[in-house]
Write a protein that holds these residues in place. Structure first.
Motif, PDB file in Angstrom:
ATOM      1  N   GLU A  77     -89.046 -23.435 -35.771  1.00  0.00           N
ATOM      2  CA  GLU A  77     -89.435 -23.087 -34.406  1.00  0.00           C
ATOM      3  C   GLU A  77     -88.238 -22.688 -33.558  1.00  0.00           C
ATOM      4  OE1 GLU A  77     -91.965 -26.049 -32.690  1.00  0.00           O
ATOM      5  OE2 GLU A  77     -93.341 -25.987 -34.390  1.00  0.00           O
ATOM      6  N   THR A  78     -87.030 -22.949 -34.060  1.00  0.00           N
ATOM      7  CA  THR A  78     -85.840 -22.564 -33.310  1.00  0.00           C
ATOM      8  C   THR A  78     -85.556 -21.070 -33.441  1.00  0.00           C
ATOM      9  OG1 THR A  78     -84.363 -23.031 -35.174  1.00  0.00           O
ATOM     10  CG2 THR A  78     -84.794 -24.843 -33.632  1.00  0.00           C
ATOM     11  N   VAL A  79     -86.247 -20.412 -34.342  1.00  0.00           N
ATOM     12  CA  VAL A  79     -86.063 -18.972 -34.513  1.00  0.00           C
ATOM     13  C   VAL A  79     -86.952 -18.267 -33.497  1.00  0.00           C
ATOM     14  CG1 VAL A  79     -86.223 -17.026 -36.086  1.00  0.00           C
ATOM     15  CG2 VAL A  79     -85.580 -19.261 -36.959  1.00  0.00           C
ATOM     16  N   THR A  80     -86.333 -17.634 -32.550  1.00  0.00           N
ATOM     17  CA  THR A  80     -87.094 -16.942 -31.513  1.00  0.00           C
ATOM     18  C   THR A  80     -87.358 -15.508 -31.936  1.00  0.00           C
ATOM     19  OG1 THR A  80     -85.107 -16.170 -30.381  1.00  0.00           O
ATOM     20  CG2 THR A  80     -86.002 -18.334 -29.715  1.00  0.00           C
ATOM     21  N   MET A  81     -88.313 -14.891 -31.282  1.00  0.00           N
ATOM     22  CA  MET A  81     -88.603 -13.488 -31.559  1.00  0.00           C
ATOM     23  C   MET A  81     -87.369 -12.648 -31.250  1.00  0.00           C
ATOM     24  SD  MET A  81     -90.944 -12.323 -33.067  1.00  0.00           S
ATOM     25  CE  MET A  81     -91.676 -10.804 -33.468  1.00  0.00           C
ATOM     26  N   GLU A  82     -86.615 -13.041 -30.233  1.00  0.00           N
ATOM     27  CA  GLU A  82     -85.388 -12.322 -29.883  1.00  0.00           C
ATOM     28  C   GLU A  82     -84.391 -12.347 -31.045  1.00  0.00           C
ATOM     29  OE1 GLU A  82     -81.658 -13.124 -26.935  1.00  0.00           O
ATOM     30  OE2 GLU A  82     -83.658 -13.360 -26.072  1.00  0.00           O
ATOM     31  N   ALA A  83     -84.269 -13.512 -31.689  1.00  0.00           N
ATOM     32  CA  ALA A  83     -83.360 -13.634 -32.831  1.00  0.00           C
ATOM     33  C   ALA A  83     -83.831 -12.763 -33.991  1.00  0.00           C
ATOM     34  CB  ALA A  83     -83.247 -15.087 -33.270  1.00  0.00           C
ATOM     35  N   ILE A  84     -85.133 -12.742 -34.224  1.00  0.00           N
ATOM     36  CA  ILE A  84     -85.680 -11.927 -35.304  1.00  0.00           C
ATOM     37  C   ILE A  84     -85.470 -10.448 -35.006  1.00  0.00           C
ATOM     38  CG2 ILE A  84     -87.834 -11.207 -36.437  1.00  0.00           C
ATOM     39  CD1 ILE A  84     -88.741 -14.154 -36.177  1.00  0.00           C
ATOM     40  N   GLN A  85     -85.744 -10.034 -33.771  1.00  0.00           N
ATOM     41  CA  GLN A  85     -85.608  -8.625 -33.400  1.00  0.00           C
ATOM     42  C   GLN A  85     -84.153  -8.164 -33.430  1.00  0.00           C
ATOM     43  OE1 GLN A  85     -87.724  -8.636 -29.681  1.00  0.00           O
ATOM     44  NE2 GLN A  85     -89.686  -8.211 -30.677  1.00  0.00           N
ATOM     45  N   LYS A  86     -83.237  -9.101 -33.256  1.00  0.00           N
ATOM     46  CA  LYS A  86     -81.809  -8.775 -33.297  1.00  0.00           C
ATOM     47  C   LYS A  86     -81.436  -8.137 -34.632  1.00  0.00           C
ATOM     48  CE  LYS A  86     -77.326 -11.045 -33.018  1.00  0.00           C
ATOM     49  NZ  LYS A  86     -76.641 -12.319 -32.854  1.00  0.00           N
ATOM     50  N   PHE A  87     -82.153  -8.500 -35.695  1.00  0.00           N
ATOM     51  CA  PHE A  87     -81.828  -7.997 -37.022  1.00  0.00           C
ATOM     52  C   PHE A  87     -82.794  -6.928 -37.518  1.00  0.00           C
ATOM     53  CE2 PHE A  87     -79.798 -12.136 -36.781  1.00  0.00           C
ATOM     54  CZ  PHE A  87     -78.504 -11.751 -37.048  1.00  0.00           C
ATOM     55  N   ASP A  88     -83.620  -6.404 -36.644  1.00  0.00           N
ATOM     56  CA  ASP A  88     -84.482  -5.283 -36.994  1.00  0.00           C
ATOM     57  C   ASP A  88     -83.597  -4.111 -37.419  1.00  0.00           C
ATOM     58  OD1 ASP A  88     -87.179  -3.790 -36.755  1.00  0.00           O
ATOM     59  OD2 ASP A  88     -85.790  -2.585 -35.541  1.00  0.00           O
ATOM     60  N   ARG A  89     -83.984  -3.437 -38.470  1.00  0.00           N
ATOM     61  CA  ARG A  89     -83.162  -2.347 -39.020  1.00  0.00           C
ATOM     62  C   ARG A  89     -82.826  -1.292 -37.964  1.00  0.00           C
ATOM     63  NH1 ARG A  89     -83.205   0.462 -44.667  1.00  0.00           N
ATOM     64  NH2 ARG A  89     -83.842  -1.599 -45.263  1.00  0.00           N
ATOM     65  N   GLU A  90     -83.817  -0.875 -37.196  1.00  0.00           N
ATOM     66  CA  GLU A  90     -83.566   0.144 -36.171  1.00  0.00           C
ATOM     67  C   GLU A  90     -82.608  -0.373 -35.103  1.00  0.00           C
ATOM     68  OE1 GLU A  90     -87.217   1.788 -34.678  1.00  0.00           O
ATOM     69  OE2 GLU A  90     -87.923   2.262 -36.695  1.00  0.00           O
ATOM     70  N   LYS A  91     -82.731  -1.644 -34.742  1.00  0.00           N
ATOM     71  CA  LYS A  91     -81.840  -2.250 -33.739  1.00  0.00           C
ATOM     72  C   LYS A  91     -80.421  -2.300 -34.277  1.00  0.00           C
ATOM     73  CE  LYS A  91     -80.780  -5.169 -30.247  1.00  0.00           C
ATOM     74  NZ  LYS A  91     -79.543  -4.662 -29.712  1.00  0.00           N
ATOM     75  N   VAL A  92     -80.234  -2.698 -35.518  1.00  0.00           N
ATOM     76  CA  VAL A  92     -78.899  -2.783 -36.110  1.00  0.00           C
ATOM     77  C   VAL A  92     -78.261  -1.397 -36.172  1.00  0.00           C
ATOM     78  CG1 VAL A  92     -77.619  -3.313 -38.235  1.00  0.00           C
ATOM     79  CG2 VAL A  92     -79.370  -4.894 -37.405  1.00  0.00           C
ATOM     80  N   VAL A  93     -79.012  -0.389 -36.572  1.00  0.00           N
ATOM     81  CA  VAL A  93     -78.491   0.984 -36.652  1.00  0.00           C
ATOM     82  C   VAL A  93     -78.143   1.499 -35.257  1.00  0.00           C
ATOM     83  CG1 VAL A  93     -79.080   3.370 -37.238  1.00  0.00           C
ATOM     84  CG2 VAL A  93     -79.630   1.526 -38.831  1.00  0.00           C
ATOM     85  N   SER A  94     -78.999   1.205 -34.289  1.00  0.00           N
ATOM     86  CA  SER A  94     -78.740   1.621 -32.910  1.00  0.00           C
ATOM     87  C   SER A  94     -77.463   0.970 -32.372  1.00  0.00           C
ATOM     88  CB  SER A  94     -79.934   1.260 -32.023  1.00  0.00           C
ATOM     89  OG  SER A  94     -79.652   1.533 -30.679  1.00  0.00           O
ATOM     90  N   ASP A  95     -77.295  -0.322 -32.624  1.00  0.00           N
ATOM     91  CA  ASP A  95     -76.086  -1.026 -32.185  1.00  0.00           C
ATOM     92  C   ASP A  95     -74.844  -0.440 -32.840  1.00  0.00           C
ATOM     93  OD1 ASP A  95     -77.670  -2.654 -30.624  1.00  0.00           O
ATOM     94  OD2 ASP A  95     -77.499  -4.416 -31.943  1.00  0.00           O
ATOM     95  N   LEU A  96     -74.935  -0.115 -34.113  1.00  0.00           N
ATOM     96  CA  LEU A  96     -73.804   0.482 -34.820  1.00  0.00           C
ATOM     97  C   LEU A  96     -73.471   1.850 -34.239  1.00  0.00           C
ATOM     98  CD1 LEU A  96     -71.696   0.512 -37.085  1.00  0.00           C
ATOM     99  CD2 LEU A  96     -73.486   1.379 -38.626  1.00  0.00           C
TER     100      LEU A  96
END
Length: 181
Positions: free
Chosen positions: A147-166
């Motif tokens: 339950e400590t895993v928030t949706m924000e934490a999960i979305q942080k590692f979304d492939r599109e998010k990671v590519v966008s951050d890079l």
């Protein structure tokens, strides 16, 4: 160790034989290039553990379909035993689906990622007793992801998010270099 689901098969067979897990309470889907393991037909290994009714060996499927399969699953199996310095892209995909990860991995980057994000559990391939206890708990209690895993934490590692951050990082570095010239 090489990438193999055998430790999972062995643990499940023992749990079934001891009457701790009902044979009809789980299905394992191996999706992708899984028809052989170390040159031998996967179905032979499955049959050796008496799990032919529990294991589906599916051919590769389109990327989005594979994510849908993982998303509908109770656990996402990850085999990365000898990758101390790399994190397979599949880890990010699994985290993004919100499905709890069962990783057979040695110490290193993959294990650290799964454990630090709280998105699953990691076992050395030869850690048979702990793997068996985890599977027993997962099947009998349907334990959800922490339950400590928030949706924000999960979305942080979304492939599109990671590519966008890079891309943002690289653009900033490029602009900084241009200003320096």
């Amino acid at each position: 160790f090489f990438r193999t689901p055998e430790p999972v098969f062995k643990a499940l067979k023992e749990l079934i034989d001891k009457g701790q897990v009902d044979r009809d309470s789980f299905t394992i889907k191996l999706v992708g290039h899984c028809d052989t393991i170390d040159g031998s037909p996967t179905i032979d290994l499955v049959s050796a553990y008496g799990l032919a009714e529990n294991v589906e060996i599916l051919p590769p499927v389109p990327y989005l379909k594979s994510l849908e399969i993982v998303k509908r699953s109770h656990l996402a199996l990850l085999f990365a035993p000898d990758q101390p310095f790399q994190i397979p892209a599949k880890v990010y995909d699994y985290i993004g689906t919100g499905t709890r990860i069962l990783a057979l991995a040695g110490e290193g980057a993959t294990s650290d990622m799964v454990l630090k994000t709280g998105t699953g559990s990691v076992f050395q391939p030869d850690n048979h007793e702990d793997l068996k206890a985890f599977l027993l708990d997962s099947i009998n209690n349907q334990t959800p992801m922490s339950e400590t895993v928030t949706m924000e934490a999960i979305q942080k590692f979304d492939r599109e998010k990671v590519v966008s951050d890079l891309a943002d990082y690289l653009n900033a570095q490029f602009e900084q270099g241009e200003r320096a010239n």
